[in-house]
Design a protein around this motif. Structure first.
Motif: not given
Length: 261
Positions: A110-111, A113-124, A133-137
């Motif tokens: 996902i990172v 892919s550069r598709v703009p998304v919001t990730i919600v995670t419990n994984s460190v 990452s230097d990707q801002a998506n």
């Protein structure tokens, strides 16, 4: 031929609960070395547990490897599953990602892919991946709670409450195994609780598994397989895929070249 023989050995284990090297030599006309190699491979896949002179069914799998160990196992299948999962994400969606090593690969894809998304995670590890990452998506929402050092994940009541305070378009998760009655299972009850909460707050729960997960089960129940929207499966037999289809869920096979069928 080896793959066909090993599927037959799994059938024998399901029927009898155990097999011996001597019986496999006689049944399949192979050497003891080949029979032991077959059993070792089935144990690696979680389909058998080696014993002196043979193997038995793995039973309830309470054992759980560390995240770092799992990240280095079956990396090709996990990479393909992660890429297939990322291809399902539309711009500006919110996605839950669990603490599995398989879904870490989905986060990585996902990172990239550069598709703009919001990730919600419990994984460190997923948090570290996005943060480095230097990707801002990707916008990141980290789920806190009690840290499980083995899996490098946050669990417990605070983690569950955080999940329940958000809604997502999708959740990508993996499991320890699938029981015969169609129950998703995990090795740890606290991890199972977080996954169950994520499924309950996502419009499209998507399971990422390889074929070995269809022949084992974990200690803790997550939810019924019919709560899923899709299953992405890699390296599964036609019989296993047919069994999943019979449960009435959308099964998408991820081929070795990375495409879905």
């Amino acid at each position: 031929m080896a793959a066909t023989r090993r599927r037959s050995i799994v059938d024998l284990l399901d029927r009898d609960g155990s097999v011996t090297v001597a019986a496999l030599e006689e049944a399949f006309g192979v050497s003891s070395m080949t029979a032991r190699r077959d059993l070792s491979e089935l144990e690696r896949q979680g389909l058998a547990r080696r014993t002196h002179g043979g193997a038995v069914l793995p039973g309830v799998a309470a054992h759980e490897d560390s995240f770092q160990h799992r990240l280095g196992v079956d990396t090709d299948a996990k990479h393909r599953l992660g890429a297939a999962a990322a291809a399902l994400v539309a711009p500006h969606e919110t996605v839950y990602i669990d603490s599995s090593s398989t879904c870490w690969h989905a986060a990585q894809a996902i990172v990239a892919s550069r598709v703009p998304v919001t990730i919600v995670t419990n994984s460190v590890p997923v948090m570290e991946l996005v943060g480095a990452s230097d990707q801002a998506n990707v916008e990141l929402i980290g789920i806190g709670g009690s840290m499980r050092r083995l899996t490098r994940s946050f669990v417990g009541p605070h983690a569950v409450r955080t999940v329940q305070e958000h809604f997502a378009d999708k959740v990508f998760l993996s499991i320890k195994g699938l029981s015969r009655d169609g129950t998703l299972t995990d090795a740890d009850p606290l991890e199972a609780e977080v996954k169950r909460a994520m499924i309950g707050r996502a419009e499209e729960p998507v399971l990422l598994i390889d074929g070995s997960k269809l022949h084992t089960r974990g200690l803790a129940a997550i939810t019924a397989v019919d709560q899923l929207a899709h299953v992405l499966v890699a390296d599964a037999s036609n019989e296993d895929v047919a069994a999943l289809n019979a449960m009435g869920i959308d099964v998408r096979r991820v081929a070795r070249h990375g495409s879905e069928t």
